[in-house]
Design an enzyme around this catalytic site. Structure first.
Site, PDB file in Angstrom:
ATOM      1  NE  ARG A  57      59.463  26.590  16.979  1.00 28.97           N
ATOM      2  CZ  ARG A  57      59.352  25.999  18.171  1.00 28.97           C
ATOM      3  NH1 ARG A  57      58.203  25.646  18.637  1.00 28.97           N
ATOM      4  NH2 ARG A  57      60.428  25.756  18.870  1.00 28.97           N
ATOM      5  NE  ARG A  83      53.259  21.090  17.418  1.00 32.55           N
ATOM      6  CZ  ARG A  83      53.724  20.870  18.647  1.00 32.55           C
ATOM      7  NH1 ARG A  83      53.507  19.716  19.227  1.00 32.55           N
ATOM      8  NH2 ARG A  83      54.399  21.804  19.283  1.00 32.55           N
ATOM      9  NE  ARG A 130      55.670  16.461  13.700  1.00 30.91           N
ATOM     10  CZ  ARG A 130      55.905  15.465  14.515  1.00 30.91           C
ATOM     11  NH1 ARG A 130      55.959  14.246  14.070  1.00 30.91           N
ATOM     12  NH2 ARG A 130      56.080  15.687  15.790  1.00 30.91           N
ATOM     13  CG  ASP A 143      64.497  22.540  16.558  1.00 33.27           C
ATOM     14  OD1 ASP A 143      63.294  22.811  16.678  1.00 33.27           O
ATOM     15  OD2 ASP A 143      65.303  22.579  17.510  1.00 33.27           O
ATOM     16  CE1 TYR A 154      65.214  23.194  24.760  1.00 37.74           C
ATOM     17  CE2 TYR A 154      66.307  25.172  23.968  1.00 37.74           C
ATOM     18  CZ  TYR A 154      65.152  24.493  24.300  1.00 37.74           C
ATOM     19  OH  TYR A 154      63.941  25.107  24.162  1.00 37.74           O
TER      20      TYR A 154
HETATM   21  O1  CP3 Z   1      59.907  29.357  12.660  1.00 39.30           O
HETATM   22  C1  CP3 Z   1      59.769  28.419  11.850  1.00 39.30           C
HETATM   23  O2  CP3 Z   1      58.683  28.117  11.314  1.00 39.30           O
HETATM   24  C2  CP3 Z   1      61.004  27.690  11.417  1.00 39.30           C
HETATM   25  C3  CP3 Z   1      61.288  26.444  12.045  1.00 39.30           C
HETATM   26  C4  CP3 Z   1      61.720  26.396  13.508  1.00 39.30           C
HETATM   27  C5  CP3 Z   1      61.442  25.280  14.325  1.00 39.30           C
HETATM   28  N1  CP3 Z   1      62.084  25.450  15.512  1.00 39.30           N
HETATM   29  C6  CP3 Z   1      60.633  24.109  13.926  1.00 39.30           C
HETATM   30  C7  CP3 Z   1      59.998  23.313  14.987  1.00 39.30           C
HETATM   31  C8  CP3 Z   1      62.475  27.290  14.260  1.00 39.30           C
HETATM   32  C9  CP3 Z   1      62.989  28.672  13.902  1.00 39.30           C
HETATM   33  C10 CP3 Z   1      62.701  26.672  15.536  1.00 39.30           C
HETATM   34  C11 CP3 Z   1      63.512  27.278  16.594  1.00 39.30           C
HETATM   35  C12 CP3 Z   1      63.545  26.678  17.918  1.00 39.30           C
HETATM   36  N2  CP3 Z   1      63.507  25.354  18.260  1.00 39.30           N
HETATM   37  C13 CP3 Z   1      63.733  27.421  19.099  1.00 39.30           C
HETATM   38  C14 CP3 Z   1      63.941  28.906  19.156  1.00 39.30           C
HETATM   39  C15 CP3 Z   1      62.671  29.646  19.030  1.00 39.30           C
HETATM   40  C16 CP3 Z   1      61.797  29.574  20.224  1.00 39.30           C
HETATM   41  O3  CP3 Z   1      60.625  29.159  20.017  1.00 39.30           O
HETATM   42  O4  CP3 Z   1      62.225  29.981  21.282  1.00 39.30           O
HETATM   43  C17 CP3 Z   1      63.738  26.515  20.173  1.00 39.30           C
HETATM   44  C18 CP3 Z   1      63.872  26.869  21.628  1.00 39.30           C
HETATM   45  C19 CP3 Z   1      63.607  25.207  19.629  1.00 39.30           C
HETATM   46  C20 CP3 Z   1      63.614  23.903  20.363  1.00 39.30           C
HETATM   47  C21 CP3 Z   1      62.346  23.208  20.165  1.00 39.30           C
HETATM   48  N3  CP3 Z   1      61.986  22.578  18.991  1.00 39.30           N
HETATM   49  C22 CP3 Z   1      61.267  23.094  21.078  1.00 39.30           C
HETATM   50  C23 CP3 Z   1      61.248  23.626  22.490  1.00 39.30           C
HETATM   51  C24 CP3 Z   1      60.247  22.382  20.419  1.00 39.30           C
HETATM   52  C25 CP3 Z   1      58.879  22.032  20.946  1.00 39.30           C
HETATM   53  C26 CP3 Z   1      58.800  20.611  21.351  1.00 39.30           C
HETATM   54  C27 CP3 Z   1      57.394  20.071  21.292  1.00 39.30           C
HETATM   55  O5  CP3 Z   1      57.256  18.902  21.703  1.00 39.30           O
HETATM   56  O6  CP3 Z   1      56.474  20.775  20.877  1.00 39.30           O
HETATM   57  C28 CP3 Z   1      60.714  22.085  19.116  1.00 39.30           C
HETATM   58  C29 CP3 Z   1      59.981  21.345  18.071  1.00 39.30           C
HETATM   59  C30 CP3 Z   1      59.702  22.078  16.827  1.00 39.30           C
HETATM   60  N4  CP3 Z   1      60.610  22.777  16.099  1.00 39.30           N
HETATM   61  C31 CP3 Z   1      58.454  22.129  16.186  1.00 39.30           C
HETATM   62  C32 CP3 Z   1      58.646  22.908  15.018  1.00 39.30           C
HETATM   63  C33 CP3 Z   1      57.623  23.251  13.947  1.00 39.30           C
HETATM   64  C34 CP3 Z   1      57.186  21.431  16.680  1.00 39.30           C
HETATM   65  C35 CP3 Z   1      56.564  20.672  15.581  1.00 39.30           C
HETATM   66  C36 CP3 Z   1      56.076  19.290  15.712  1.00 39.30           C
HETATM   67  O7  CP3 Z   1      56.055  18.622  16.754  1.00 39.30           O
HETATM   68  O8  CP3 Z   1      55.675  18.845  14.615  1.00 39.30           O
END
Ligand code: CP3
Length: 363
Positions: A42, A46, A55, A90, A167
């Site tokens: 990640r 943010r 964003r 994602d 999920y």
């Molecule tokens: O690592 C990176 O920078 C690359 C991009 C990336 C994202 N998600 C962008 C993202 C990667 C590799 C992921 C993987 C991901 N997504 C996982 C596996 C890794 C882990 O953390 O266990 C999972 C479980 C997800 C599912 C997911 N996507 C969740 C649980 C969330 C959070 C929801 C929230 O409301 O915060 C996301 C959103 C997400 N994916 C964000 C980012 C940068 C949050 C950004 C935002 O809201 O702008």
């Protein structure tokens, strides 16, 4: 939605990303490096002001679906000195291709609708042609490779079948995985049919990312630690294994990551991967001994340590490097994703420190 055709995509200048020019790729293959490579799960997100600024103008899915924006975000962490980029996308995107509606609800996280609950729901899953349904991700890979001009490699990724299934079945994030495990126990046939579909789509998707130019891949099985080792073996391992085995001929390193896996590391390793990613709930040296020294290890700083005073950060980084003991094949990372509250300067500080400490080591 942007679904540009991306046939004829080829990786530009593949020779500039050999292990000899990238400490990250070298470490994936357990070759000695001048510095221990470092990146952060990640790392584009943010906690970065430039990400938050973008964003404000775009939705999360919108940013991922517009290749120019997704590429711009992927490149943001370069200024921190990281040794590799990871594609901005994602793990849940392939579920959209399979027919789930995905929204990110502030304060709640991802919501998948309708959730998958029975055999009929599996039968209704859409056939997926990854080049069409996920073409925008492949286009992003292409744009990043062109923009980065060989400075650092690019990691592609996907969610592993168990984490994706959780999920889809829960309809979002979960604490106890009640519905997921109930489906597994009550209707194993439906479970296996769904896992089979997820494995097929994931393998095709990762192969397409590598064809488009990704130079390593990471399989995220973030929530697999919720399972007993016996259930992992029976219900999950064959599917992750099929994906990881199915990438072997491409010659790119495969990172296999999960959290809460201390009790099942040999099984994760058996499922496959050239590098195993571990969280902070196990010491890195113990984890490495458990998976075996014939694979690399990635990890494993607690993401919350990045919010701690500098002397605590320094102490924890030192401890992890000491545990890795200069053995080729360690990729420094967190044990899970970077938290939005993380000060950017602390991330740059860790990059600097990991590099500096391994140079001082005399390697
Ligand atoms: O690592 C990176 O920078 C690359 C991009 C990336 C994202 N998600 C962008 C993202 C990667 C590799 C992921 C993987 C991901 N997504 C996982 C596996 C890794 C882990 O953390 O266990 C999972 C479980 C997800 C599912 C997911 N996507 C969740 C649980 C969330 C959070 C929801 C929230 O409301 O915060 C996301 C959103 C997400 N994916 C964000 C980012 C940068 C949050 C950004 C935002 O809201 O702008």
């Amino acid at each position: 939605m942007h679904t540009r055709p991306i046939s004829n995509l080829q990786s530009p200048t593949p020779e500039t990303h050999s292990p000899t020019t990238s400490p990250f790729l070298a470490a994936c293959w357990r070759q000695p490096t001048d510095v221990t490579p470092v990146w952060f799960m990640r790392q584009a997100g943010r906690y970065m002001p430039e990400y938050r600024a973008l964003r404000e103008k775009y939705g999360l899915l919108e940013m991922m679906r517009i290749p120019e924006l997704a590429a711009q975000v992927t490149l943001m962490p370069l200024r921190l000195g990281v040794d590799t980029l990871i594609l901005f996308a994602d793990i849940l995107l392939p579920l959209v291709a399979l027919g789930f509606d995905l929204t990110f609800v502030p304060g709640k996280g991802p919501v998948l609708d309708p959730p998958l609950r029975n055999a009929d729901d599996v039968a209704r899953l859409r056939p997926v042609k990854v080049e069409e349904a996920l073409g925008y991700v492949l286009e992003t890979v292409h744009l990043v490779r062109a923009a980065v001009e060989g400075r650092v490699p690019l990691i592609g990724f996907a969610g592993a079948p168990f984490t994706l299934a959780s999920y889809a079945i829960e309809g979002g994030s979960s604490r106890h995985y009640l519905r997921t495990k109930r489906l597994m126990y009550e209707d194993p046939q439906t479970w296996h049919a769904f896992m089979d579909r997820l494995a097929d789509v994931t393998l095709a998707y990762l192969r397409a990312q590598v064809r488009a130019g990704a130079q390593a891949i990471q399989l995220f099985d973030s929530w697999v630690g919720a399972l007993s080792p016996a259930d992992y073996r029976a219900y999950v391992l064959p599917y992750s294994q099929r994906i990881l085995d199915g990438l072997a001929d491409l010659g790119v390193p495969r990172i296999h990551f999960g959290t809460g896996t201390a009790g099942m590391l040999p099984l994760l390793r058996e499922a496959g991967g050239d590098v195993i990613g571990v969280d902070w709930r196990i010491d890195l040296d113990r984890a490495w001994a458990l998976v075996g020294y014939d694979v690399g290890i990635q990890g494993n700083l607690d993401p919350v340590v990045l919010l701690a005073p500098r002397e605590v950060i320094a102490r924890e980084v030192r401890r992890i490097l000491r545990q890795a003991n200069g053995r080729p094949g360690h990729i420094f990372n967190l044990g899970h994703g970077i938290l939005p509250e993380t000060p950017v300067e602390n991330v740059a500080f860790v990059v600097e420190m990991v590099h500096q400490m391994t140079i001082d080591d005399g390697r």
